[in-house]
Motif scaffolding. Structure first.
Motif, PDB file in Angstrom:
ATOM      1  N   ASN A 336      -2.152  51.000 -50.851  1.00  0.00           N
ATOM      2  CA  ASN A 336      -1.378  51.106 -49.617  1.00  0.00           C
ATOM      3  C   ASN A 336       0.118  51.206 -49.941  1.00  0.00           C
ATOM      4  O   ASN A 336       0.858  51.998 -49.362  1.00  0.00           O
ATOM      5  N   ILE A 337       0.526  50.386 -50.906  1.00  0.00           N
ATOM      6  CA  ILE A 337       1.944  50.408 -51.306  1.00  0.00           C
ATOM      7  C   ILE A 337       2.269  51.758 -51.953  1.00  0.00           C
ATOM      8  O   ILE A 337       3.296  52.371 -51.670  1.00  0.00           O
ATOM      9  N   GLN A 338       1.340  52.253 -52.796  1.00  0.00           N
ATOM     10  CA  GLN A 338       1.531  53.560 -53.444  1.00  0.00           C
ATOM     11  C   GLN A 338       1.731  54.635 -52.379  1.00  0.00           C
ATOM     12  O   GLN A 338       2.589  55.497 -52.514  1.00  0.00           O
ATOM     13  N   LYS A 339       0.909  54.571 -51.316  1.00  0.00           N
ATOM     14  CA  LYS A 339       0.978  55.580 -50.254  1.00  0.00           C
ATOM     15  C   LYS A 339       2.363  55.568 -49.601  1.00  0.00           C
ATOM     16  O   LYS A 339       2.965  56.608 -49.378  1.00  0.00           O
ATOM     17  N   ASN A 340       2.847  54.375 -49.344  1.00  0.00           N
ATOM     18  CA  ASN A 340       4.187  54.259 -48.752  1.00  0.00           C
ATOM     19  C   ASN A 340       5.260  54.740 -49.710  1.00  0.00           C
ATOM     20  O   ASN A 340       6.243  55.357 -49.304  1.00  0.00           O
ATOM     21  N   LEU A 341       5.064  54.436 -51.000  1.00  0.00           N
ATOM     22  CA  LEU A 341       6.022  54.907 -52.003  1.00  0.00           C
ATOM     23  C   LEU A 341       6.019  56.431 -52.044  1.00  0.00           C
ATOM     24  O   LEU A 341       7.065  57.068 -52.126  1.00  0.00           O
ATOM     25  N   GLN A 342       4.815  57.011 -51.987  1.00  0.00           N
ATOM     26  CA  GLN A 342       4.710  58.478 -52.011  1.00  0.00           C
ATOM     27  C   GLN A 342       5.461  59.071 -50.830  1.00  0.00           C
ATOM     28  O   GLN A 342       6.162  60.062 -50.968  1.00  0.00           O
ATOM     29  N   LEU A 348       7.027  54.499 -59.320  1.00  0.00           N
ATOM     30  CA  LEU A 348       7.349  53.301 -60.094  1.00  0.00           C
ATOM     31  C   LEU A 348       6.306  53.197 -61.198  1.00  0.00           C
ATOM     32  O   LEU A 348       5.162  53.618 -61.011  1.00  0.00           O
ATOM     33  N   ASN A 349       6.692  52.653 -62.348  1.00  0.00           N
ATOM     34  CA  ASN A 349       5.672  52.439 -63.377  1.00  0.00           C
ATOM     35  C   ASN A 349       4.823  51.232 -62.997  1.00  0.00           C
ATOM     36  O   ASN A 349       5.134  50.496 -62.057  1.00  0.00           O
ATOM     37  N   ASP A 350       3.708  51.019 -63.732  1.00  0.00           N
ATOM     38  CA  ASP A 350       2.754  49.969 -63.365  1.00  0.00           C
ATOM     39  C   ASP A 350       3.402  48.599 -63.278  1.00  0.00           C
ATOM     40  O   ASP A 350       3.129  47.809 -62.377  1.00  0.00           O
ATOM     41  N   GLU A 351       4.286  48.335 -64.261  1.00  0.00           N
ATOM     42  CA  GLU A 351       4.954  47.030 -64.329  1.00  0.00           C
ATOM     43  C   GLU A 351       5.778  46.810 -63.059  1.00  0.00           C
ATOM     44  O   GLU A 351       5.716  45.759 -62.420  1.00  0.00           O
ATOM     45  N   GLU A 352       6.566  47.836 -62.697  1.00  0.00           N
ATOM     46  CA  GLU A 352       7.430  47.729 -61.513  1.00  0.00           C
ATOM     47  C   GLU A 352       6.574  47.613 -60.248  1.00  0.00           C
ATOM     48  O   GLU A 352       6.891  46.846 -59.343  1.00  0.00           O
ATOM     49  N   LEU A 353       5.481  48.385 -60.207  1.00  0.00           N
ATOM     50  CA  LEU A 353       4.598  48.362 -59.038  1.00  0.00           C
ATOM     51  C   LEU A 353       3.996  46.968 -58.848  1.00  0.00           C
ATOM     52  O   LEU A 353       3.913  46.455 -57.725  1.00  0.00           O
ATOM     53  N   LYS A 354       3.602  46.349 -59.971  1.00  0.00           N
ATOM     54  CA  LYS A 354       3.045  44.987 -59.919  1.00  0.00           C
ATOM     55  C   LYS A 354       4.058  44.029 -59.308  1.00  0.00           C
ATOM     56  O   LYS A 354       3.747  43.207 -58.456  1.00  0.00           O
ATOM     57  N   LYS A 355       5.316  44.135 -59.794  1.00  0.00           N
ATOM     58  CA  LYS A 355       6.367  43.232 -59.302  1.00  0.00           C
ATOM     59  C   LYS A 355       6.621  43.447 -57.809  1.00  0.00           C
ATOM     60  O   LYS A 355       6.803  42.494 -57.057  1.00  0.00           O
ATOM     61  N   VAL A 356       6.650  44.727 -57.400  1.00  0.00           N
ATOM     62  CA  VAL A 356       6.910  45.031 -55.996  1.00  0.00           C
ATOM     63  C   VAL A 356       5.756  44.511 -55.131  1.00  0.00           C
ATOM     64  O   VAL A 356       5.968  43.914 -54.073  1.00  0.00           O
ATOM     65  N   ASP A 373      10.183  50.860 -43.965  1.00  0.00           N
ATOM     66  CA  ASP A 373      11.655  50.779 -44.009  1.00  0.00           C
ATOM     67  C   ASP A 373      12.140  49.647 -44.915  1.00  0.00           C
ATOM     68  O   ASP A 373      13.246  49.674 -45.427  1.00  0.00           O
ATOM     69  N   ASP A 374      11.302  48.608 -45.049  1.00  0.00           N
ATOM     70  CA  ASP A 374      11.688  47.475 -45.902  1.00  0.00           C
ATOM     71  C   ASP A 374      11.596  47.824 -47.388  1.00  0.00           C
ATOM     72  O   ASP A 374      12.210  47.169 -48.226  1.00  0.00           O
ATOM     73  N   LEU A 375      10.746  48.823 -47.711  1.00  0.00           N
ATOM     74  CA  LEU A 375      10.403  49.072 -49.124  1.00  0.00           C
ATOM     75  C   LEU A 375      11.598  49.321 -50.050  1.00  0.00           C
ATOM     76  O   LEU A 375      11.686  48.711 -51.110  1.00  0.00           O
ATOM     77  N   SER A 380      14.754  47.694 -54.589  1.00  0.00           N
ATOM     78  CA  SER A 380      16.106  47.444 -55.109  1.00  0.00           C
ATOM     79  C   SER A 380      16.227  46.002 -55.576  1.00  0.00           C
ATOM     80  O   SER A 380      16.767  45.714 -56.639  1.00  0.00           O
ATOM     81  N   ASP A 381      15.681  45.075 -54.779  1.00  0.00           N
ATOM     82  CA  ASP A 381      15.755  43.647 -55.099  1.00  0.00           C
ATOM     83  C   ASP A 381      15.007  43.344 -56.389  1.00  0.00           C
ATOM     84  O   ASP A 381      15.499  42.641 -57.270  1.00  0.00           O
ATOM     85  N   VAL A 382      13.804  43.925 -56.534  1.00  0.00           N
ATOM     86  CA  VAL A 382      12.970  43.651 -57.714  1.00  0.00           C
ATOM     87  C   VAL A 382      13.574  44.291 -58.967  1.00  0.00           C
ATOM     88  O   VAL A 382      13.683  43.665 -60.011  1.00  0.00           O
ATOM     89  N   LEU A 383      14.001  45.574 -58.851  1.00  0.00           N
ATOM     90  CA  LEU A 383      14.566  46.259 -60.028  1.00  0.00           C
ATOM     91  C   LEU A 383      15.896  45.640 -60.431  1.00  0.00           C
ATOM     92  O   LEU A 383      16.219  45.537 -61.602  1.00  0.00           O
ATOM     93  N   ASP A 384      16.646  45.227 -59.414  1.00  0.00           N
ATOM     94  CA  ASP A 384      17.949  44.605 -59.639  1.00  0.00           C
ATOM     95  C   ASP A 384      17.815  43.338 -60.482  1.00  0.00           C
ATOM     96  O   ASP A 384      18.657  43.019 -61.302  1.00  0.00           O
ATOM     97  N   SER A 385      16.710  42.599 -60.259  1.00  0.00           N
ATOM     98  CA  SER A 385      16.520  41.325 -60.963  1.00  0.00           C
ATOM     99  C   SER A 385      16.277  41.540 -62.454  1.00  0.00           C
ATOM    100  O   SER A 385      16.383  40.617 -63.253  1.00  0.00           O
ATOM    101  N   ASP A 386      15.920  42.793 -62.824  1.00  0.00           N
ATOM    102  CA  ASP A 386      15.655  43.060 -64.249  1.00  0.00           C
ATOM    103  C   ASP A 386      16.940  43.223 -65.048  1.00  0.00           C
ATOM    104  O   ASP A 386      16.915  43.310 -66.262  1.00  0.00           O
ATOM    105  N   THR A 387      18.085  43.321 -64.341  1.00  0.00           N
ATOM    106  CA  THR A 387      19.305  43.686 -65.063  1.00  0.00           C
ATOM    107  C   THR A 387      19.981  42.499 -65.726  1.00  0.00           C
ATOM    108  O   THR A 387      20.978  42.649 -66.388  1.00  0.00           O
ATOM    109  N   PHE A 388      19.470  41.289 -65.517  1.00  0.00           N
ATOM    110  CA  PHE A 388      20.066  40.145 -66.222  1.00  0.00           C
ATOM    111  C   PHE A 388      18.962  39.192 -66.663  1.00  0.00           C
ATOM    112  O   PHE A 388      17.866  39.186 -66.132  1.00  0.00           O
ATOM    113  N   GLN A 389      19.278  38.396 -67.660  1.00  0.00           N
ATOM    114  CA  GLN A 389      18.346  37.388 -68.174  1.00  0.00           C
ATOM    115  C   GLN A 389      18.561  36.131 -67.338  1.00  0.00           C
ATOM    116  O   GLN A 389      19.676  35.625 -67.290  1.00  0.00           O
TER     117      GLN A 389
END
Length: 505
Positions: A336-342, A348-356, A373-375, A380-389
């Protein structure tokens, strides 16, 4: 006669990033690069300025690796400088093959900024061409401040173009750097250049300081230019660049002599995603992509529709991919999430999709539904969190708000493996939280950055159980940076944005 092909170059990732307070992370840049080329179908993208930062280099590497695998490398462009080859070394490391060389297009800039004679400037530029050819790099040339050059020092512009005609130049990029042109000047200046130098491929790059960006690109096309530089949502320095969505609609509806490859129906989703990544809201009345532009006042509209479509024009929402929503929530599966992403044109790669997915389920526990609309906000929130330790964790907090008493907060924070607990009062729950946090940091002789701006928004089309995004701008040692937090509770989203700040500093 067939239609003339007009190239569209998108510079959201380079000029758009010069919007005050905007900075894309590497993963955001890659996501947008894919979307712009694969989904929106722009011809070329300008993605960075050379020599900016290590993060920028990393972002460009990721994009060029992807582009090479898709055979898009000649469509990826980088802004470079006349610097004796330093920019070219940077490009080589980044894997980029097309440079947009920034040179002086007005005598004023040349004399007062570079303090050089035209001949010195040309000889420096010739050396860059020479190096670029040896490196297998294609060179396009920007004439910075060209519009003022044409207005005040035309002899210099033509002297420079005569020199460029002797060089292996691929495209001539003519920017209205300070957004000073009127539509008549745009037409006259470009006509003059195209007539005098018929062999040049000429791009026009319009800025929007007087809100004439779209008018000027119309006149540039009428004058015969071969390409336009645009940005999503008109992002860019000062008042920004000529906006992509309006320009595309205008070209398709009013300039039948040219054709563009842009996929109109993707304009809206790209616009929304850029807005989510940058934290820059789209004005509700912004043409084509604003929330209100396809909303009519019902009574009058219904009456007018009954009387022969009195309130109807060519700008149908369906053209721009505006409609339909799918609910997402804690029962959403990956499909369902993939469909909305499409539908948003995102991969998104599998890792990112899992996190989302995990984030959607977590948010779905707090609110009834998560919409398409929230997606972009969630991604952005999930990918953003990867930019710092993450080294600082806000472990727990109690926020109290009682009538007649000052709000207070007790907070527990883990800092470098050690737990601290403090209590404080404040003007509001978040203020009390910040005061308690300050106590923790003061006990370790550490200073917190200054909060300079605090904005809250909910995704468009949401309702009372909406997600809430808080965007906070901080000032640390005179430099500003922004963090974002996402939650169904406003104070909690602000706390999440603050936790990100603590980790960044």
């Amino acid at each position: 006669m067939g239609k003339r092909k007009l190239e569209i170059m998108d510079t959201t990732l380079r000029d758009g990033e010069q919007t005050s307070g905007v900075s894309f992370s590497a993963s955001e840049k890659l996501t947008l690069a894919k979307l712009l080329l694969d989904e929106l179908k722009v011809d070329r993208i300008e993605i960075a300025s050379a020599r900016v930062s290590k993060g920028e280099l990393e972002a460009v590497k990721q994009i060029t690796e992807w582009a090479a695998s898709e055979n898009y490398l000649d469509r990826i462009e980088v802004l470079t400088f006349v610097d004796g080859g330093i920019s070219l070394k940077w490009m080589e490391e980044a894997g980029a093959k097309v440079q947009n060389l920034l040179t002086k297009g007005s005598l004023n800039h040349l004399t007062h900024q570079l303090k050089k004679t035209p001949e010195q400037h040309f000889s420096d530029i010739a050396a860059v061409f020479d190096l670029a050819q040896k490196q297998g790099v294609t060179t396009n040339v920007y004439l910075e401040d060209w519009s003022n050059g044409m207005r005040n020092s035309k002899e210099y512009v033509f002297q420079y173009l005569d020199f460029l005609a002797t060089q292996p130049i691929k495209k001539l990029l003519l920017p209205d750097t300070l957004g000073i042109l009127t539509h008549t000047e745009t037409f006259d200046y470009l006509s003059e250049i195209l007539e005098r130098y018929p062999s040049f491929h000429v791009d026009f790059h319009g800025h929007n300081d007087y809100d004439l960006g779209v008018a000027n690109i119309m006149e540039a096309v009428k004058a015969g230019c071969h390409g336009l530089h645009l940005t999503v949502n008109g992002m860019g320095e000062r008042a920004g660049n000529a906006p992509m969505a309006s320009a595309v609609a205008v070209i398709n509806d009013f300039l039948p002599e040219v054709e563009i490859a842009i996929n109109e129906s993707s304009l809206f989703k790209v616009s929304k995603l850029v807005s989510a990544f940058t934290g820059f809201g789209i004005p509700a009345n912004k043409p084509i992509v604003g929330d209100n532009v396809f909303t009519q006042t019902a009574g009058i509209h219904a009456d007018g529709d009954n009387k022969n479509n009195l309130y109807f024009n060519s700008l149908l929402p369906e053209r721009f991919g505006r409609k339909r929503k799918y609910a997402l929530g804690k029962t959403s599966g990956k499909a369902n999430i993939q469909k909305n992403l499409q539908e948003l044109g995102l991969t998104l790669n599998d890792e990112e999709l899992k996190k989302v997915t995990a984030r959607i389920i977590e948010l779905g526990d707090k609110k009834e539904k998560v919409t398409k609309d929230d997606l972009p906000y969630i991604i952005s929130d999930v990918l953003d969190s990867d930019t710092f330790q993450q080294k600082v964790f806000v472990k727990s907090y109690v926020l109290t708000h009682s009538k007649g008493l000052k709000p207070s907060t007790t907070v527990s924070v883990e800092l470098n493996g050690k737990i601290y607990e403090e209590n404080a009062q404040g003007d509001g729950q978040f203020d009390a939280f910040m005061n308690a946090l300050r106590k923790v940091y003061h006990s370790e002789k550490l200073e917190l950055p200054k909060l300079v701006d605090y904005a809250v928004r909910i995704p468009p089309g949401s309702n009372s159980d909406a997600l809430c995004e808080t965007i906070i701008t901080w000032q640390d040692n005179n430099t500003d940076f922004t963090t974002r937090g996402l939650d169904s509770d406003q104070t909690v989203s602000a706390i999440k944005a603050t936790e990100k700040m603590l980790n960044i500093i």
